[in-house]
Structures are given as structure tokens and as C-alpha cells.
Scaffold this motif. Sequence first.
Motif, short mmCIF file in Angstrom:
data_model
loop_
_atom_site.label_atom_id
_atom_site.label_comp_id
_atom_site.label_asym_id
_atom_site.label_seq_id
_atom_site.Cartn_x
_atom_site.Cartn_y
_atom_site.Cartn_z
N LEU A 1 0.80 -1.23 0.00
CA LEU A 1 0.00 0.00 0.00
C LEU A 1 0.84 1.28 0.00
O LEU A 1 0.30 2.36 -0.18
N THR A 2 2.15 1.14 0.22
CA THR A 2 2.98 2.34 0.21
C THR A 2 4.40 1.97 -0.18
O THR A 2 4.70 0.78 -0.42
N MET A 3 5.28 2.95 -0.30
CA MET A 3 6.71 2.70 -0.48
C MET A 3 7.45 3.85 0.17
O MET A 3 6.88 4.91 0.46
N TYR A 4 8.76 3.64 0.41
CA TYR A 4 9.60 4.68 1.00
C TYR A 4 10.20 5.50 -0.15
O TYR A 4 10.87 4.94 -1.02
N GLY A 5 9.95 6.79 -0.16
CA GLY A 5 10.38 7.62 -1.28
C GLY A 5 11.71 8.32 -1.08
O GLY A 5 12.22 8.94 -1.99
N GLN A 6 12.27 8.22 0.15
CA GLN A 6 13.46 9.02 0.50
C GLN A 6 13.22 10.46 0.03
O GLN A 6 12.08 10.91 0.03
N MET A 7 14.28 11.16 -0.38
CA MET A 7 14.06 12.53 -0.84
C MET A 7 13.95 12.59 -2.36
O MET A 7 12.95 13.04 -2.90
N THR A 8 14.97 12.12 -3.08
CA THR A 8 14.95 12.28 -4.54
C THR A 8 14.77 10.96 -5.28
O THR A 8 14.81 10.93 -6.50
N ALA A 9 14.53 9.85 -4.53
CA ALA A 9 14.28 8.56 -5.20
C ALA A 9 12.86 8.54 -5.75
O ALA A 9 12.65 8.37 -6.96
N GLY A 10 11.89 8.74 -4.88
CA GLY A 10 10.49 8.71 -5.29
C GLY A 10 10.06 9.94 -6.05
O GLY A 10 8.94 10.02 -6.54
N SER A 11 10.94 10.94 -6.14
CA SER A 11 10.58 12.17 -6.84
C SER A 11 11.42 12.37 -8.10
O SER A 11 11.39 13.43 -8.71
N GLU B 1 22.35 25.92 -28.68
CA GLU B 1 23.69 25.70 -28.12
C GLU B 1 23.70 24.48 -27.19
O GLU B 1 24.73 23.83 -27.01
N ILE B 2 22.55 24.20 -26.61
CA ILE B 2 22.37 22.94 -25.88
C ILE B 2 21.45 22.10 -26.75
O ILE B 2 20.47 22.60 -27.30
N SER B 3 21.76 20.78 -26.88
CA SER B 3 21.11 20.00 -27.93
C SER B 3 19.70 19.53 -27.61
O SER B 3 18.93 19.24 -28.52
N ALA B 4 19.36 19.43 -26.33
CA ALA B 4 18.00 19.01 -25.94
C ALA B 4 17.67 19.66 -24.60
O ALA B 4 18.57 20.18 -23.93
N PRO B 5 16.42 19.65 -24.20
CA PRO B 5 16.04 20.33 -22.95
C PRO B 5 16.84 19.89 -21.72
O PRO B 5 17.37 18.78 -21.66
N ILE B 6 16.88 20.81 -20.77
CA ILE B 6 17.57 20.61 -19.49
C ILE B 6 16.50 20.54 -18.40
O ILE B 6 15.56 21.35 -18.38
N VAL B 7 16.66 19.59 -17.51
CA VAL B 7 15.78 19.46 -16.35
C VAL B 7 16.44 20.19 -15.18
O VAL B 7 17.65 20.04 -14.98
N ILE B 8 15.67 20.99 -14.45
CA ILE B 8 16.23 21.74 -13.33
C ILE B 8 15.46 21.41 -12.05
O ILE B 8 14.26 21.67 -11.97
N GLY B 9 16.14 20.81 -11.08
CA GLY B 9 15.46 20.45 -9.83
C GLY B 9 16.35 20.73 -8.64
O GLY B 9 17.26 21.55 -8.71
N ARG B 10 16.08 20.01 -7.57
CA ARG B 10 16.89 20.18 -6.35
C ARG B 10 16.60 19.03 -5.41
O ARG B 10 15.64 18.28 -5.58
N ASP B 11 17.41 18.92 -4.38
CA ASP B 11 17.16 17.98 -3.30
C ASP B 11 15.97 18.50 -2.46
O ASP B 11 15.66 19.69 -2.50
N HIS B 12 15.31 17.61 -1.72
CA HIS B 12 14.30 18.08 -0.77
C HIS B 12 14.96 18.80 0.40
O HIS B 12 14.32 19.60 1.08
N LEU B 13 16.21 18.45 0.69
CA LEU B 13 17.00 19.17 1.70
C LEU B 13 17.32 20.53 1.12
O LEU B 13 18.28 20.69 0.37
N ASP B 14 16.46 21.51 1.43
CA ASP B 14 16.69 22.86 0.90
C ASP B 14 16.16 23.85 1.92
O ASP B 14 15.61 23.47 2.96
N SER B 15 16.29 25.13 1.60
CA SER B 15 16.07 26.14 2.63
C SER B 15 14.63 26.28 3.07
O SER B 15 14.35 26.57 4.23
N GLY B 16 13.67 26.06 2.16
CA GLY B 16 12.28 26.28 2.56
C GLY B 16 11.39 25.09 2.27
O GLY B 16 10.18 25.24 2.16
#
Lengths: 552, 552
Positions: free
Chosen positions: B123-133, B429-444
Amino acid sequence: MALPGSRPVRAARGTELTARSWQTEAPLRMFHNNLDPEVAERPDDLVVYGGTGRAARSWEAFDAITAELTGLADDETLLVQSGKPVGVLRTNPWAPRVLLANSNLVGDWANWPEFRRLEAEGLTMYGQMTAGSWIYIGTQGILQGTFETFAAVAAKRFGGTLAGTLTLTGGCGGMGGAQPLAVTLNGGVCLIVDVDETRLRRRAGKRYLDRVETDLDAALAAVLTAKEERRALSVGVVGNAAEVFPELLRRGVAIDIVTDQTSAHDPLSYLPVGIGVEEWHDCAAADAEEFTRRARESMAAHVAAMVGFQDAGAEVFDYGNSIRDEARQGGFERAFAFPGFVPAYIRPLFCEGLGPFRWVALSGDPKDIEVTDRAMLELFPENEHLRRWITAAQEHVEFEGLPARICWLGYGDRAKAGVRFNELVASGEISAPIVIGRDHLDSGSVASPYRETEAMIDGSDAIADWPLLNALTAASSGATWVSIHHGGGVGIGRSIHAGQVGVADGTALAAEKLQRLLTNDPALGVMRHVDAGYARAAEVAAERGVRVPIAA
Amino acid sequence: MALPGSRPVRAARGTELTARSWQTEAPLRMFHNNLDPEVAERPDDLVVYGGTGRAARSWEAFDAITAELTGLADDETLLVQSGKPVGVLRTNPWAPRVLLANSNLVGDWANWPEFRRLEAEGLTMYGQMTAGSWIYIGTQGILQGTFETFAAVAAKRFGGTLAGTLTLTGGCGGMGGAQPLAVTLNGGVCLIVDVDETRLRRRAGKRYLDRVETDLDAALAAVLTAKEERRALSVGVVGNAAEVFPELLRRGVAIDIVTDQTSAHDPLSYLPVGIGVEEWHDCAAADAEEFTRRARESMAAHVAAMVGFQDAGAEVFDYGNSIRDEARQGGFERAFAFPGFVPAYIRPLFCEGLGPFRWVALSGDPKDIEVTDRAMLELFPENEHLRRWITAAQEHVEFEGLPARICWLGYGDRAKAGVRFNELVASGEISAPIVIGRDHLDSGSVASPYRETEAMIDGSDAIADWPLLNALTAASSGATWVSIHHGGGVGIGRSIHAGQVGVADGTALAAEKLQRLLTNDPALGVMRHVDAGYARAAEVAAERGVRVPIAA
Ligand SMILES: NC(=O)c1ccc[n+]([C@@H]2O[C@H](COP(=O)([O-])OP(=O)(O)OC[C@H]3O[C@@H](n4cnc5c(N)ncnc54)[C@H](O)[C@@H]3O)[C@@H](O)[C@H]2O)c1
Ligand SMILES: NC(=O)c1ccc[n+]([C@@H]2O[C@H](COP(=O)([O-])OP(=O)(O)OC[C@H]3O[C@@H](n4cnc5c(N)ncnc54)[C@H](O)[C@@H]3O)[C@@H](O)[C@H]2O)c1
């Protein structure tokens, strides 16, 4: 003692804006309306309802929220953290104008002592369900919720009406007093027992209760005749439920439905057999422990009679007052023989995305609600149940604060109603925009293992992903404000739930937003119940095109 | 044992779409990339990192997510509940394409036993911070995080560089092994103690560590000369920290900075004095209790030396391994004399909205990251710290899965970088799109009283409204996927956190979205710290125009 800065608050009325657009005027008026003395229990303390459910953390926060909403642009968003405004951001026109998170705590700290410590430090507030999310509409909700529960009992067991049935219940207080009217509105006969004659008389005065009797035989004669004649009737009888219930069982009275709303959740608020109403508070104060012991002993007798009625074939349910657990502690082992009301009656409704849809006329003009009432009856002519409720509400409900209406609608119908209201605003048939929201207690918006998600068939009661997905969905679907709360209804540590409100301002953009918001929000309810394995939810999804990637 | 249905997964590369647009191709490639054998620890079990942090609940869920993302339209949204796709909704083009909620539980049920019961039921799984996201990028994050911490130490106490300073630390394992390189990248000298010579040699092989010595005097001579000459150098010395640290203190060696990353959080993974490395596991297995007692006794000596260095004027901090609490249990009373690393160094960064900004080249082409690296150095020519990191990363980081980069950026700069990357995609100049994210460990974006929100000055450590507002903000600001997780980093019951990822696909809409998303996301960090009363955050808000309605 009122909080510093307190003053009377009342929402602006009429068609003139006090903010920059109706998308911000709407949350501003609803925020103020929640604190209207007609609506709020203790407005000076910013308490709206439900213990200490507040609309803002302090009067300073009240002023700052008011100022920000007054100046907010239609691509800006105000952030509210437990009743305090903490930021304003540039977002986009489809985004909510206000995002609220109230009373949320990390799991290991999610308990009353830590919450109260933080509250005393001025760092949080209790948002309840619709207090901190600015969509409380007064006592109409209680009457409608009780009406809906008895309608569900009728649908489940008595062919859709309570005509020809007799309901026995206890407790005619603030919430329980809605029971007799809810039963008669469903065509049934109700016998309600309360120890305190004044509580019965107060309700009789307001037409919520047809008659009060002090003599049990007289009361019985009246209700049995009415039942025989399939005539709706409610009779209050003065007495202790722990004596009256067993006596009726002993006599073999043909009772069809049994429940109870004495305030059993707090043993000092339940009067034990052998103590008079006049001595109640002194006795409880003098020796709380002994009083509790006697109250639980009485509750054991009370619940034993309820189980006796169930054994004899009656429909019996717990109406959210914890009387089963108290009776168990009072020594009665079969206390949990009957179910809580959500698994028993409400869950099948949740499977259809049915839940407490509500709307408010921002004009303040009751005529606007009349127009919406008519529109509802035209939109859903085949819905007899809805007609009965709307007619009854028009007769029995006095508006508190801005005029409002509530009814239960399911997946599909909510979007229809929202889009229709928007057309009526656009055409001028309604004089000013309509706000459309709901309680957090809804089909896909709450995780609460002691109430809304008690006894899910797959055991997923405590999974809290759903209310969070619900809030993110609302923010993605055109809601004007969205909220995530913790601890509403059942208390800190026991629930997580989300709310959304949309605004029918008559624009084309509002029509698009309402179409998606009011489709997607109940869709979460259907999905949550498909995922848990409820067959009815899977049927609804298949019939109405709710897209669920994996069957349960 | 692999989960049923397991197979090798690798993200698509190149400029051809496999989904309907880059807005859905991006989450699809990143989802698959998280499970690339180069990236994931146990891909067959869908485990990405951090114990059991998963990307999907089952291989059936994996297939269904893949199918839905492949077909999803640019005004539709996929809902994922703890790694399982549960619904598809029509939303709008500004809304996220994927909404995820992982591992969330109602407070009273937020504990490992209930979580494991639900996980076992499927019924659930552990997502950690950036695994499940779906935004884990391999071990680059560890090196960069450690680099950043030492940079913050340098900024706080040594004028912005570690040149001419000597750092003493312990533990050269999976995570701790990044320390020597992180120190030398900041210009300093590092002496790292590990009982296990093989751990030191492994790092020396990878150039993370300059030299290994078995003799303490030789090691000391080397580091002291380097310190004298203000030359960066790292030396590993074989020994038990519980002996070496007190010995160095006794000798009065001029050490400037002291920390530790032995695996003290688990006493069986910390070798007590008097036991050889060869006997370690047998001893621990034979009598775990006695081993624990001895380990804690050694940790008490180890921490006592750390406090001794602090008394002598050194900069000393706990690096997230719980050694203070173990030493306290080992009988050393002053164990909490030095602080944890977040309150000590990271919080001032959080006050500026600084946090782990990361991006990934969807093309799979390392040249695209080269272009972004150059762009960063051009955008922020005055940022010497950034230049040092980017240069070092180019030299030391081997890409795992899709090429990626991470660096810490604050409020204002993140939006600049995102918009610039989008221009580079638009211009080709960049050949394909760039994904921009972050860790869940962040300031807010996180509430975690044992780590990111430890010891907030106003006592608001456990308030969890912020990560929820953060997720709602991301959903309102143009993020392509948004997630809310529970229990990452510190475990079930101890944290709530949110993530967001945007996509620079070169369109005008993406530019608008990135501008708002990458402004608003770190704005929450500034606001959270203004609200708590941090003066630096209030300054940043005032200087850079972050709108906070009420001062703290
Ligand atoms: N179903 C729900 O979701 C829901 C919602 C809110 C409240 N509740 C519960 O319903 C209960 C009633 O709420 P309320 O607001 O009406 O409370 P209340 O205190 O206003 O009324 C309780 C009534 O019970 C009567 N009473 C007490 N002991 C009695 C006895 N032995 N025999 C007969 N009458 C007795 C009192 O005289 C009083 O009139 C509470 O326990 C409350 O927690 C349930
Ligand atoms: N700062 C953070 O946010 C953060 C993040 C992750 C992990 N950690 C913590 O950092 C610690 C290290 O993590 P890791 O992944 O490197 O662990 P690891 O088990 O891979 O390495 C630990 C090292 O310590 C050595 N060691 C054990 N006892 C010793 C002693 N008495 N003297 C000298 N060396 C000794 C071992 O030989 C081993 O090389 C853990 O406690 C972990 O929880 C902190």
C-alpha cells in the motif's frame, strides 16, 4: 478574555469591489464572514467553531491578511502559515490566490502538548477544517450532514425513505439536536431521549422537534401511531438514555434504527443513572473519577441495549461520539458489535465522489441563493433527495452571515452546478459572484483513521498521500484558495485533510477553472476508493470516465 | 531477491521524443534515469539510494507510469501515490504534469512498524528525498554537499578559504570519503583517521585522498608542513579515532577544524579501542550489548577530545552521525558542547535561499553540461566559490546516468540560471532540454527537527506548514513535477519535505515558468527564516525584494 485588537467583523456586501478583483474579493469576504458574530462562536478570540478552530492567528495577522488581499493582483499568491501571512509571490492567473497550511506538525511531534506549546509561543494555530480555510457557513452544515446520514440509512436499508420507520436516539444538544428534524425530513418518526428538558424545549421552539413529552408511555403512543400511519413525527422524551433504552428493549418496542449523540466522548458530560440534572455539575466537580466510573457503567447499559436492538434486527450505528469505547471501558464486551457511521453509510457515497458541496452568495443577498436553489432543482430534476433537502432548507435554515447553501453532490454533478452558477453570474441573474467550496470532510480529501478512513477494506486507513494529492490537484485545477490542515475533527495527530474553494465570477476563465476543479476534486474521491478496492467506485470510474491507470 | 518483473532500465537519449512533448519526456527520462544501474543502488528492487528509497512501488507500477507519461497531453496531470499511478486528470498548461505524494502517514501512525506493515501489504513505499521524486543524480551530490559545508566553515571563521588551516576528521567511508577532497577543494589541509586501511586506499586510488600513512608522525609532519605553506593536501592515517584524536590533543597539535564521519549512528559500525579490524564483525556478532558498551566508551573518549579541541579554540561540529548522543550514553557529559552542522553552517545559507540546485542534460550528451558549466561561470563571474566547485567537479566527477551538475545557488541566482539555460536550449547551443530540480533538503522545503530544522531560534523546529506551502507554491508556479514526502533522511515520523522540478525546453512558456518557479521556491526559504527571526534572512528579503507581510 478577548485577544488584543479584537473588534466586530462583517464581510462587505453588494456588488462593489473592495479588493482589486472578485478573485481576491472572494477570499477577503469569506475570511471576514468566518468571523461574523452570526457565524463565529467566539469572534473576539478569532475562534470560528470546533473547540479552538481559528480563522487567523492574531488580530495583527488579521489586519495583514486583509491588507494583502485588498492589494493582491490576479497573478499573485498570498501564503498563509497557520493563520499568519508569511509571503506574497508572483505566480500565474490559473494559480490559487491564497495557499494555506494550518496546524501541520512533523509526525513524532504531532501531539497536543507540543501543539499547545507552539500555539502558546505564537507559532501556530488550530485551523479545524473550515475555520482556518475560510469556508465555514454556520450550523446549516450540521443539519445537512445529519440529514444526509439518515438519508443514507434509508437508502441502505429502507428503500430510500424512512417513512414507516421509528428511530430511537439520545442527546438533543448542539449537534444532536439536528437529529429529529433530519429524521422527519427523510419521512421518518424519531424518538429522542435527553435528560435535560430545557435542551428538548429549545429545539421544539425552533421547529427542529415536533413535541416534548415527560411521560414515556405518552411519547411511545404518539410515535407508534405515526409510524403505523407512515407519518413523519419527532417526539422528545425526558429521561436518561441508560434507563430508557433498556426499558424500550425490555418492552419489545418495534424500533427500526438506533443511534446516539449524547456527549459520550467526555464522560463528565454524560449523566449517569441515579444523579439528577441539578446535581450533575457539582457531582462531576466533587469527584471526577467516581463520576467517570458511574458514567461508563451507565454507558455500558446504554450500549448493551443498543446491541440488544441490533440482535433483534434493528439498524444500529455509532454517530461519532466514542460511546463504544467508553462502554467497553465500562465493562461491556460487545460494545464494538455495531459500526461507526462512515464505514456503515457514508463510504458508499464517497465511492461516487459524493460529499458536502457548498456555496455562498458574495452579494449578501438571499435572493441570489434562491436563484441557485432553483437552478439546482432544474439541473437535477430526477434527484428527489436533493429536492427534499433544498425545500426543507428553504423552510428551516436561517442564514448566518453571508447567505449560503449546502448539499451533497457527486462526481460529474458538482462541475455541472459550478458551471451553471457561473453562467447565472455572467447573465446577471445572480447579482454578484458565488463562492463554491466544501468541507475538508469529503471523499478524497482526508486521511483520518478514527473517522473518515476508519476500516478501509484494504487497511489503508493511515495513508496520508491522498489529501496531499488532493490539495496539489486543486492548486493545479483553478481553485482560488487551497488549504492543507492537520488534526481537524478528531484532534492533533489523528488526521490530515485538504480544502479548496473556487469562484464563479461569470468570466470565461472561471468557467474553465470550475469545470476542471469541480471535476478533479471529487475524482480524487473516486480514485481513492477504486485504489482501496471498493467495487462501486470502480463502477463509477468506468461509467463516468474517471481515468485510473491500474485497477485495484 | 529482485522484485517480479525486474529488468535493466536506462533513460532514452538524444533529441527524439518518445513521449508527446518535452514536458512529459522530461519526467519519463528522469524516472528511468533514477533506475539506471549506474545510478540506482539496487535497480532490480527499484531501490535508488538511502536504504530503501524507491522510484516506483512495483514493476507493474513502473510499466503503468511509463505508459501514462508516454501518452500524457500537455494539459493533463498524472497522480502518483507512493510510487503507484492512481489517476490522470485534465488540468491546464501551467499545472505540473506529475504530482507525487510518497510515504505520507497520519501523525499517530507515522512510525516504522505501521509503515512496514503497509509496505508489506503493497500500500505504500519509502520515497526518500529524490528517489520517489525522480531527481537523484548519483554521488556527485555527496561531494558537493560536503564541499559546501566546508566552504561554509571557511566563510564563517577563516575569511572564505581553508588555506593555511588544518582539519581533523574521522571516517573515510561511503559518505565520509568525500571529506578530504572537499577540504582540499576549499584550499585546506585534511588529516583523516580511519581504522580500516582499505577504505583509505580506495579513496586514494580515486584521487579523493592525496596520501595514506600508517605512521602518525609521518602524517603529522606532512600536514603541518602543508599548512605552514598554505598548500592544499589531504592525508589519511590508519588508526582508531578514539585513540588518535586524544593523542593529537595531548600533543597540542595546532588543529583548526574538527569533525567526524565514522558511522557512529550505529554503535556496531564503530570500532572500539582494543579490537582489531579483523575481529570486528565476529566480536559485534558474539555480544552486541558488550560491543555497544565498549563502542560508546570509545566514542566518549573520541568526543571528549573533540570538546578539548573546542576548548582550545578549534571550530568543532557534529556532521550528522549522532556521535554526540552516543558519547553522552557512553558517560561523557559535555557531549553536546559543540553544535550540529545545520545550525552551525548551513542555516546562514538557508537564510539567503541558498540550497542544492541541480540540473540534468536530457540529451545524455556531456557537452550539454559543459555548455551549462560555462554559462554558470559567465553568469556569476564574481562567484569565486562557484568557479572553484565547477572546475573541481569537471575534474573529479564522473557522470552516472544522464550527465548532471549540482551547485548551491541562492534567491535570485537560481532564476537567472534557469532562464539562461532555457535560452541556450532555444538557441540550439544545448542539444536538448535541461531538467532543473533540487534535493528536498533545501532552505524552505523541509521540516526535520533532528537535521534541517534542528534548533531554530524561535523553537519552530516541528512546524510542518512550510514544506506543504512549498509544494503548493511549486504547483502554482510552473513546476513540471512536484512531490511531498515523509520520512526522508532521518526516517519515518521525523520529517516532511517537498520537491519540484522544472524543464527548460526553450519555449517562451518555459522561460516564464522557470522565472517564477526558481524565484518562488527559494523565496520560501527566505520567508521561513525571516518568520523564525533570523536577521540575515530579513536583510536578504529587504535587499532582494522578497515580500514578507509581517516582520518576525
Ligand atoms: N458524527 C460526527 O461526526 C460528530 C460531529 C460532532 C460531534 N459529534 C459528537 O456528538 C456528541 C454530541 O455533540 P453535541 O454538540 O450535541 O453535544 P452537547 O453537549 O451539546 O449535547 C449532549 C446532550 O446529551 C445529553 N445527555 C447527557 N447525558 C445523557 C444521558 N445519560 N441520557 C440522555 N441524554 C444525555 C445532554 O443533556 C445534552 O443535551 C459529542 O460526543 C460529539 O463529539 C459527532
Ligand atoms: N551529514 C549528513 O547529513 C549525513 C548524511 C549521510 C550520512 N551521515 C552519517 O555519516 C556517517 C558516515 O557515513 P558513511 O556512509 O561514510 O558510513 P560508512 O560506514 O561507509 O563509513 C564509516 C567509516 O568509519 C570507519 N570507522 C569506524 N569506527 C572507527 C573508529 N573508531 N575510528 C576510525 N574510523 C572508524 C569505518 O572503517 C568506515 O570506513 C554515518 O553515521 C551517517 O549516518 C551524515
